[in-house]
Design an enzyme around this catalytic site. Structure first.
Site, mmCIF file in Angstrom:
data_model
loop_
_atom_site.group_PDB
_atom_site.id
_atom_site.type_symbol
_atom_site.label_atom_id
_atom_site.label_comp_id
_atom_site.label_asym_id
_atom_site.label_seq_id
_atom_site.Cartn_x
_atom_site.Cartn_y
_atom_site.Cartn_z
ATOM 1 N N ASP A 31 0.927 -1.275 0.011
ATOM 2 C CA ASP A 31 -0.133 -0.173 -0.067
ATOM 3 C C ASP A 31 0.921 1.254 -0.082
ATOM 4 O OD1 ASP A 31 -3.178 0.439 0.941
ATOM 5 O OD2 ASP A 31 -1.940 2.134 1.276
ATOM 6 N N ILE A 32 0.451 2.396 -0.873
ATOM 7 C CA ILE A 32 1.303 3.520 -1.050
ATOM 8 C C ILE A 32 1.387 4.369 0.532
ATOM 9 C CG2 ILE A 32 -0.447 4.863 -1.746
ATOM 10 C CD1 ILE A 32 1.572 5.694 -3.993
ATOM 11 N N ASN B 209 -12.673 -3.436 2.721
ATOM 12 C CA ASN B 209 -13.677 -2.070 2.825
ATOM 13 C C ASN B 209 -14.607 -2.430 1.596
ATOM 14 O OD1 ASN B 209 -12.292 -1.204 5.066
ATOM 15 N ND2 ASN B 209 -10.695 -0.313 3.837
ATOM 16 N N GLY C 258 -15.844 2.375 3.828
ATOM 17 C CA GLY C 258 -14.402 3.078 3.723
ATOM 18 C C GLY C 258 -13.758 2.890 2.495
ATOM 19 N N GLN C 259 -14.492 2.256 1.817
ATOM 20 C CA GLN C 259 -13.838 1.881 0.123
ATOM 21 C C GLN C 259 -13.457 3.293 -0.565
ATOM 22 O OE1 GLN C 259 -15.698 -0.779 -2.325
ATOM 23 N NE2 GLN C 259 -13.987 -0.997 -3.485
ATOM 24 N N HIS D 67 -10.332 -5.301 -3.463
ATOM 25 C CA HIS D 67 -9.034 -5.601 -2.990
ATOM 26 C C HIS D 67 -9.149 -6.120 -1.485
ATOM 27 C CE1 HIS D 67 -9.930 -1.280 -2.534
ATOM 28 N NE2 HIS D 67 -9.206 -1.273 -1.291
ATOM 29 N N HIS E 51 -7.074 -5.988 2.116
ATOM 30 C CA HIS E 51 -6.006 -5.348 2.858
ATOM 31 C C HIS E 51 -5.532 -6.591 3.992
ATOM 32 C CE1 HIS E 51 -6.778 -0.816 2.341
ATOM 33 N NE2 HIS E 51 -8.067 -1.534 2.077
HETATM 34 P P1 5GP Z 1 -9.606 1.264 0.336
HETATM 35 O O1 5GP Z 1 -9.692 2.490 1.088
HETATM 36 O O2 5GP Z 1 -10.486 1.338 -1.114
HETATM 37 O O3 5GP Z 1 -10.043 0.101 0.905
HETATM 38 O O4 5GP Z 1 -8.441 1.085 0.119
HETATM 39 C C1 5GP Z 1 -7.567 1.550 -1.106
HETATM 40 C C2 5GP Z 1 -6.063 1.562 -0.725
HETATM 41 O O5 5GP Z 1 -5.155 2.079 -1.779
HETATM 42 C C3 5GP Z 1 -5.607 2.622 0.228
HETATM 43 O O6 5GP Z 1 -4.971 2.115 1.586
HETATM 44 C C4 5GP Z 1 -4.527 3.471 -0.415
HETATM 45 O O7 5GP Z 1 -3.421 3.845 0.392
HETATM 46 C C5 5GP Z 1 -4.086 2.713 -1.547
HETATM 47 N N1 5GP Z 1 -3.737 3.117 -2.723
HETATM 48 C C6 5GP Z 1 -4.517 4.104 -3.379
HETATM 49 N N2 5GP Z 1 -3.662 4.717 -4.564
HETATM 50 C C7 5GP Z 1 -2.562 3.719 -4.611
HETATM 51 C C8 5GP Z 1 -1.718 3.518 -5.553
HETATM 52 O O8 5GP Z 1 -1.555 4.300 -6.617
HETATM 53 N N3 5GP Z 1 -0.667 2.725 -5.376
HETATM 54 C C9 5GP Z 1 -0.710 1.845 -4.108
HETATM 55 N N4 5GP Z 1 0.495 1.108 -3.927
HETATM 56 N N5 5GP Z 1 -1.688 1.897 -3.256
HETATM 57 C C10 5GP Z 1 -2.552 2.824 -3.581
#
Ligand code: 5GP
Ligand code: ZN
Length: 112
Positions: A29-30, A85, A91-92, A98, A100
């Site tokens: 994760d970034i 999420n 919280g998505q 995906h 986590h």
């Molecule tokens: P969500 O909030 O949808 O459950 O999780 C999305 C996740 O993707 C977040 O934890 C966010 O930091 C990660 N993320 C968003 N954009 C990027 C990206 O360009 N590269 C990577 N490695 N992670 C990303």
């Protein structure tokens, strides 16, 4: 296709690979929320858990299995958390399904 995770999976956007196979791609994760924070995404574009049906049961099991394998590889013997999420209240923020995998620190409960 403007999906950021589809671009990560096809290599258009760079990422740090953790695991890959025919069904999924896992990358760090970034904005990590724990020392280990890996995202496991299906290669197929599926918006969220809410968009899945009975035909996706095998794929969903595979994603959880991949998370477990990565946790073993990372040595998370004290435990870890696997999170999906789903939707705005869940919280998505990226609309590509995906999982986590979070670990290597104690994780609080309940989540925010
Ligand atoms: P969500 O909030 O949808 O459950 O999780 C999305 C996740 O993707 C977040 O934890 C966010 O930091 C990660 N993320 C968003 N954009 C990027 C990206 O360009 N590269 C990577 N490695 N992670 C990303
Ligand atoms: Zn996508």
């Amino acid at each position: 296709m403007s999906c950021v995770f589809c671009k990560i999976i096809d290599g258009t956007i760079p990422s740090t690979a953790v695991y890959r196979d025919d069904e999924c791609y896992a990358f760090t994760d970034i904005h990590p929320q724990a020392p280990v924070h890996v995202l496991i995404a299906p290669r197929q574009h599926i918006v969220s858990l809410a968009e899945t049906d009975a035909d996706d049961k095998e794929l969903l099991g595979h994603l959880i299995w991949a998370a477990t394998e990565i946790a073993r590889t990372k040595g998370l013997s004290r435990g870890y958390r696997v999170v999906l999420n789903t939707g705005p209240d869940g919280g998505q923020t990226v609309d590509h399904l995906h999982v986590h995998l979070l670990g290597d620190r104690p994780l609080g409960w309940p989540p925010g």
